[in-house]
Write an enzyme that holds these catalytic residues in place. Structure first.
Site, PDB file in Angstrom:
ATOM      1  N   ASP A   4      54.704  75.747  56.640  1.00  0.00           N
ATOM      2  CA  ASP A   4      54.445  75.571  57.889  1.00  0.00           C
ATOM      3  C   ASP A   4      55.406  77.067  58.925  1.00  0.00           C
ATOM      4  OD1 ASP A   4      54.653  75.042  60.549  1.00  0.00           O
ATOM      5  OD2 ASP A   4      54.601  73.063  59.900  1.00  0.00           O
ATOM      6  N   HIS A  22      48.875  90.683  52.249  1.00  0.00           N
ATOM      7  CA  HIS A  22      48.063  89.654  51.063  1.00  0.00           C
ATOM      8  C   HIS A  22      47.702  88.693  50.726  1.00  0.00           C
ATOM      9  CE1 HIS A  22      50.596  89.686  47.937  1.00  0.00           C
ATOM     10  NE2 HIS A  22      51.523  90.631  48.171  1.00  0.00           N
TER      11      HIS A  22
HETATM   12  C1  LIG Z   1      44.434  91.979  48.458  1.00  0.00           C
HETATM   13  O1  LIG Z   1      45.799  92.836  48.134  1.00  0.00           O
HETATM   14  C2  LIG Z   1      46.427  92.489  46.901  1.00  0.00           C
HETATM   15  C3  LIG Z   1      47.548  93.510  46.639  1.00  0.00           C
HETATM   16  O2  LIG Z   1      47.689  94.032  47.330  1.00  0.00           O
HETATM   17  C4  LIG Z   1      45.329  93.300  46.120  1.00  0.00           C
HETATM   18  O3  LIG Z   1      46.271  92.709  44.596  1.00  0.00           O
HETATM   19  C5  LIG Z   1      44.085  93.031  45.630  1.00  0.00           C
HETATM   20  O4  LIG Z   1      43.162  94.530  44.808  1.00  0.00           O
HETATM   21  C6  LIG Z   1      43.540  93.317  47.676  1.00  0.00           C
HETATM   22  N1  LIG Z   1      42.021  92.919  47.046  1.00  0.00           N
HETATM   23  C7  LIG Z   1      42.012  93.737  48.202  1.00  0.00           C
HETATM   24  C8  LIG Z   1      39.860  93.144  47.708  1.00  0.00           C
HETATM   25  O5  LIG Z   1      41.131  95.377  48.225  1.00  0.00           O
END
Ligand SMILES: *[C@@H]1O[C@H](CO)[C@@H](O)[C@H](O)[C@H]1NC(C)=O
Ligand SMILES: *[C@@H]1O[C@H](CO)[C@@H](O)[C@H](O)[C@H]1NC(C)=O
Ligand SMILES: *[C@@H]1O[C@H](CO)[C@@H](O)[C@H](O)[C@H]1NC(C)=O
Ligand SMILES: *[C@@H]1O[C@H](CO)[C@@H](O)[C@H](O)[C@H]1NC(C)=O
Ligand SMILES: *[C@@H]1O[C@H](CO)[C@@H](O)[C@H](O)[C@H]1NC(C)=O
Length: 505
Positions: free
Chosen positions: A213, A288
């Site tokens: 949350d 991310h």
């Molecule tokens: C999304 O972020 C993660 C963490 O940095 C990374 O490992 C992953 O490759 C990223 N995905 C894309 C498609 O950029």
């Protein structure tokens, strides 16, 4: 009224000295934190053990109330608590919690309600004290942990708050609060808010939250806040809201917000309603694997529709964002949905590079005006909706990660282990204030640290000192890593407390 407890306005005093009107151009307009030094407070310590408390006590609540009423509040060692306390109206006092208090009853309310306090501090001197809520035993049907209501010049810091049955920390109104160096770990379930904060001139920094949350969320009314170095470590995410009628939120900065998983990087959420959100800067977000990314949602269906044409969103800047969402066609990494009857204006996206783990994404705009993404920029603010397919933004790079990123949240029906308070909350940045356990050689007993404080203690990017190059009474004037003023304003002199801290006394 009370002249109490314990150690340690050291860093709060520092912050107060630094955060003058000119030191944080962004938003804080007045100093934050307690105004009495630790040295002065130490002159009068009351230990709850002298007021009917004992280590392992099955209910420390009455002893805390008794100590408070007589003078003091210091609690060390493990205890349990079934009687909640409301401590009203204290001046110049502190609660030092160096052990863990474990909730045992399911009475609703707040284990600690601090109301109408002035010059107050709630902290752990060994950075290892806190509250275990064992929320798994009474999920969403028990107390919240700490609520600080209509209080002024206070700080809450160096505490570990675990598994509240409901919310963990609420700051209601009040002003000049500083909240920092906290580890909050709730279960992966709704109703487990990390920090909800309203009021004026508050500074929240260096906080880690796990839950499902609110991470660090602003409630109305709010003005002149600075929120920075927040690690949402599998949390719902940071937000404004939910907002309903008569909203008043202005002059807010969030910066250096790191979000690992969870629901969103940032969401401004309302459904109908009225009032304004204005002059907001959301800068330096790294995120991310969240479900949503940058999100204004004026049709947020988790709350019922409020009367009004919609909250007025105006003057909101998102700058320097980088990150990816889990599935950018299912949930857009940038989605700015404003009320059709009251379009958003002056929304600015600068250097926002949000992308999707799936390698494809859309962005959405509705009745939103400004620059960037699919925002429209015209004199007449009429309603519209648009969904555009995007390609990977040129400025996107794989977002950084932190060691200790949680891969999943905590099971709501099992006991949750106690975390330690981290020293990094945003990739590449240290802490603004070193943990208490690393600061004071005269800290009362408790697990002393064996780690080397020099690596994390330098407040290199703390707000810089005010004009004049001298520190105020009780302000910091030296110590390893200190880059602020080394002279004191007259008639005070700089006195070394330990190698990490010298103070104007
Ligand atoms: C999304 O972020 C993660 C963490 O940095 C990374 O490992 C992953 O490759 C990223 N995905 C894309 C498609 O950029
Ligand atoms: C705090 O002060 C306000 C205003 O004086 C008062 O209305 C309120 O009851 C006080 N809170 C408590 C818990 O006593
Ligand atoms: C906080 O302030 C708002 C606006 O003045 C008020 O509606 C609300 O009741 C206050 N909350 C508390 C807990 O005092
Ligand atoms: C992403 O979401 C879309 C739309 O909901 C769905 O069709 C697609 O299968 C999802 N992609 C992945 C990799 O789950
Ligand atoms: C994030 O969660 C992981 C896994 O529990 C933990 O190791 C790490 O310490 C957490 N981060 C913080 C700041 O507590």
């Amino acid at each position: 009224m009370f002249t109490q407890i314990v150690a340690c306005a050291l860093f709060a005093a520092t912050a107060a000295a630094q955060l003058t009107t000119t030191s944080v151009p962004s938003m804080l307009t007045r100093s934050v934190g307690p105004t009495t030094s630790h040295a002065a407070k130490r002159a009068h310590i009351c230990n709850v053990l002298d007021y009917g408390g004992s280590i392992g006590s099955s209910d420390i609540g009455p002893a805390i109330t008794s100590a408070y009423n007589s003078c003091v509040t210091k609690n060390a060692g493990s205890t349990f608590m079934k009687t909640w306390v409301t401590l009203n109206g204290g001046k110049n006092w502190a609660i030092q919690l160096d052990g863990f208090i474990t909730r045992t009853s399911t009475t609703s309310g707040h284990m600690f309600a601090i109301t109408n306090a002035t010059d107050f501090e709630f902290y752990s001197a060994n950075s290892a004290g806190g509250i275990q809520g064992n929320g798994y035993q009474c999920r969403n049907a028990g107390p919240r942990l700490i609520r600080v209501i209509t209080s002024t010049s206070f700080s809450v810091h160096d505490l570990v708050l675990v598994d509240s049955p409901e919310f963990h920390l609420i700051i209601d109104n009040g002003s000049r609060g500083e909240v920092y160096n906290l580890a909050i770990r709730g279960a992966a379930i709704g109703g487990s808010d990390g920090i909800d904060v309203s009021g004026d001139n508050h500074w929240v920094h260096d906080v880690m939250v796990t839950n499902q949350d609110e991470c660090v969320t602003i409630k109305s009314p709010a003005s002149n806040f600075l929120v920075e170095r927040i690690w949402c470590n599998r949390s719902g995410g940071c937000a404004f809201g939910s907002l309903n009628t008569g909203v008043s939120i202005k002059n807010i900065v969030y910066r250096n917000i790191y979000t690992n998983g969870g629901n969103q990087a940032m969401m401004l959420k309302s459904n109908g309603g009225s009032g304004t959100v204005s002059n907001i800067l959301l800068d330096q977000f790294q995120t991310h694997d969240t479900a949503y990314g940058l999100y204004i949602n004026s049709y947020w269906s988790s709350i019922s529709v409020n009367p009004g044409n919609g909250v007025t969103y105006s003057g909101i800047t998102f700058s320097n964002w980088n990150g990816n969402v889990s599935n950018g066609t299912q949930r857009a990494p940038v989605s700015i949905l404003c009320p059709d009857a009251n379009p958003c204006t002056d929304i600015t996206l600068k250097n926002v590079n949000m992308w999707s783990k799936t390698g494809s994404a859309v962005i959405k705009c509705e009745s939103a005006y400004g620059t960037g993404a699919c925002l429209r920029n015209s004199g007449s603010h009429t309603s519209y909706t648009v969904t555009s397919t995007i390609t990977k933004p040129a400025g996107y790079t794989d977002p950084p990660t932190l060691p200790g990123d949680l891969a999943s949240g905590f099971n709501p029906s099992a006991s949750i282990p106690t975390p330690t308070i981290p020293s990094t909350y945003f990739p590449g940045l240290g802490q603004i204030s070193p943990l208490m356990r690393m600061q004071s050689t005269s800290a009362p007993s408790g697990p002393t640290s064996t780690s080397n404080p020099t690596t994390t203690s330098a407040p290199t990017s703390a707000p810089t000192g005010g004009s004049g190059g001298t520190a105020a009474h009780y302000g910091q004037c030296g110590g390893i890593g200190w880059t602020g003023p080394t002279a004191c304003e007259s008639p005070y002199t700089c006195v070394q407390s330990n190698e990490y801290y010298s103070q104007c006394l």
